[in-house]
Write a protein that holds these residues in place. Sequence first.
Motif, PDB file in Angstrom:
ATOM      1  N   UNK A  87       0.829  -1.211   0.000  1.00 50.41           N
ATOM      2  CA  UNK A  87       0.000   0.000   0.000  1.00 50.41           C
ATOM      3  C   UNK A  87       0.860   1.257   0.000  1.00 50.41           C
ATOM      4  N   UNK A  88       1.878   1.284   0.839  1.00 52.80           N
ATOM      5  CA  UNK A  88       2.739   2.460   0.912  1.00 52.80           C
ATOM      6  C   UNK A  88       3.564   2.624  -0.360  1.00 52.80           C
ATOM      7  N   UNK A  89       4.031   1.522  -0.915  1.00 53.80           N
ATOM      8  CA  UNK A  89       4.808   1.591  -2.151  1.00 53.80           C
ATOM      9  C   UNK A  89       3.978   2.086  -3.324  1.00 53.80           C
TER      10      UNK A  89
ATOM     11  N   UNK B 135      -3.955   6.148   1.409  1.00 55.64           N
ATOM     12  CA  UNK B 135      -3.286   4.849   1.432  1.00 55.64           C
ATOM     13  C   UNK B 135      -2.312   4.724   2.597  1.00 55.64           C
ATOM     14  N   UNK B 136      -1.730   5.828   3.025  1.00 53.59           N
ATOM     15  CA  UNK B 136      -0.875   5.791   4.215  1.00 53.59           C
ATOM     16  C   UNK B 136      -1.699   5.403   5.435  1.00 53.59           C
TER      17      UNK B 136
ATOM     18  N   UNK C 117       3.306   5.806  -3.013  1.00 57.72           N
ATOM     19  CA  UNK C 117       4.463   6.623  -3.373  1.00 57.72           C
ATOM     20  C   UNK C 117       4.622   6.706  -4.881  1.00 57.72           C
ATOM     21  N   UNK C 118       4.540   5.569  -5.542  1.00 58.54           N
ATOM     22  CA  UNK C 118       4.689   5.551  -6.995  1.00 58.54           C
ATOM     23  C   UNK C 118       3.550   6.308  -7.663  1.00 58.54           C
ATOM     24  N   UNK C 119       2.334   6.087  -7.208  1.00 61.62           N
ATOM     25  CA  UNK C 119       1.185   6.776  -7.791  1.00 61.62           C
ATOM     26  C   UNK C 119       1.257   8.279  -7.631  1.00 61.62           C
ATOM     27  N   UNK C 120       1.702   8.717  -6.474  1.00 62.34           N
ATOM     28  CA  UNK C 120       1.834  10.149  -6.230  1.00 62.34           C
ATOM     29  C   UNK C 120       2.912  10.761  -7.120  1.00 62.34           C
ATOM     30  N   UNK C 121       4.021  10.071  -7.252  1.00 66.78           N
ATOM     31  CA  UNK C 121       5.107  10.582  -8.096  1.00 66.78           C
ATOM     32  C   UNK C 121       4.699  10.690  -9.556  1.00 66.78           C
TER      33      UNK C 121
ATOM     34  N   UNK D 223      -2.373  14.405  -4.118  1.00 66.86           N
ATOM     35  CA  UNK D 223      -1.732  14.149  -2.829  1.00 66.86           C
ATOM     36  C   UNK D 223      -2.691  13.527  -1.816  1.00 66.86           C
ATOM     37  N   UNK D 224      -3.985  13.612  -2.064  1.00 64.99           N
ATOM     38  CA  UNK D 224      -4.941  12.954  -1.163  1.00 64.99           C
ATOM     39  C   UNK D 224      -4.843  11.444  -1.280  1.00 64.99           C
ATOM     40  N   UNK D 225      -4.518  10.949  -2.458  1.00 63.78           N
ATOM     41  CA  UNK D 225      -4.412   9.505  -2.691  1.00 63.78           C
ATOM     42  C   UNK D 225      -3.365   8.849  -1.781  1.00 63.78           C
TER      43      UNK D 225
END
Length: 74
Positions: free
Chosen positions: A13-15, A64-65, A18-22, A58-60
């Motif tokens: 979930x965290x990975x 997920x965090x 991070x990738x989705x946000x980037x 950035x809400x995504x």
Amino acid sequence: MEQQLHLIAAALLLGFATVGSGVGNGVLFSKFVEGVSRQPEARGTLLGSAMIGLAFVEAFPAILLALGLMTFFS
């Protein structure tokens, strides 16, 4: 065994967050720069739209965090 699966799920979930946000930020601001280069007088309007888009992107990872931490500590 169950705790290990929770750790793997939290890490995924965290990975993905991070990738989705980037990727989302990269696409958003590349289109912003492209729009400003095509029509410089619309910079203010485009910047406002880009900031609203940034808030959604950035809400995504924030959601997920929270899900990842809930999974990790459950």
